[in-house]
Design an enzyme around this catalytic site. Structure first.
Site, PDB file in Angstrom:
ATOM      1  N   CYS A  69      38.403  37.893  40.423  1.00  0.00           N
ATOM      2  CA  CYS A  69      38.462  38.170  41.867  1.00  0.00           C
ATOM      3  C   CYS A  69      37.549  39.341  42.240  1.00  0.00           C
ATOM      4  CB  CYS A  69      39.916  38.462  42.238  1.00  0.00           C
ATOM      5  SG  CYS A  69      40.160  39.141  43.883  1.00  0.00           S
ATOM      6  N   CYS A  72      39.289  42.166  44.154  1.00  0.00           N
ATOM      7  CA  CYS A  72      40.159  42.893  43.217  1.00  0.00           C
ATOM      8  C   CYS A  72      39.351  43.931  42.443  1.00  0.00           C
ATOM      9  CB  CYS A  72      40.824  41.938  42.229  1.00  0.00           C
ATOM     10  SG  CYS A  72      41.922  40.727  42.984  1.00  0.00           S
TER      11      CYS A  72
END
Length: 144
Positions: A69, A72
């Site tokens: 991600c 993230c």
């Protein structure tokens, strides 16, 4: 005398009783002798997740994330900096949703990153999306 708080060790997952007025005095684990607070998020997994959220008397802010991600990865350094600002009154932790898919499903994590704040073993607030360090700190403090 100040009420003692249960603090789960970020190194060995041992449960420690620490007087509330001693939290800022760098308490150490009675089991492994490591510092109970190191200004860094704790890595959670299926084996220690319930212990950290259920046995800790301080709130636990969890970053549900995944290694693939992009947002993230962008938020990760801000989350580490937030740990330094929020400890010892709050524990910050990370849970890799790829490694703990059952927990991610149990908590209905639909997008990542997602921050979830737990107190006394119960989720009390949730926020999806990446934030900077100030956003994380302000959001977490506001929810308490």
């Amino acid at each position: 005398m100040t009420e003692s708080l249960h603090i789960v060790c970020p190194h060995c997952d041992g449960i420690n009783r620490v007087p509330g007025d001693k939290l800022t005095e760098n308490p150490v684990c009675g089991k492994c002798k490591a510092s109970l607070f190191n200004a860094h998020p704790v890595e959670l997994n299926a084996g220690n997740f319930n212990r950290h959220i259920g046995r800790s008397d301080i709130p636990v802010l969890i970053d549900f994330w995944a290694p693939w991600c992009g947002p993230c990865k962008m938020m990760a350094p801000a989350f580490v900096k937030a740990a330094a600002l929020l400890e010892p009154r709050m524990r910050l932790a990370k849970l890799d949703t790829e490694q703990a898919q059952e927990l991610a499903a149990q908590y209905n994590i639909r997008s990542i990153p997602t921050l979830a704040l737990f107190k006394n073993g119960r989720e009390i607030a949730r926020q999806a999306g990446a934030m900077d360090v100030n956003g994380i700190v302000q959001w977490a403090r506001a929810k308490l």
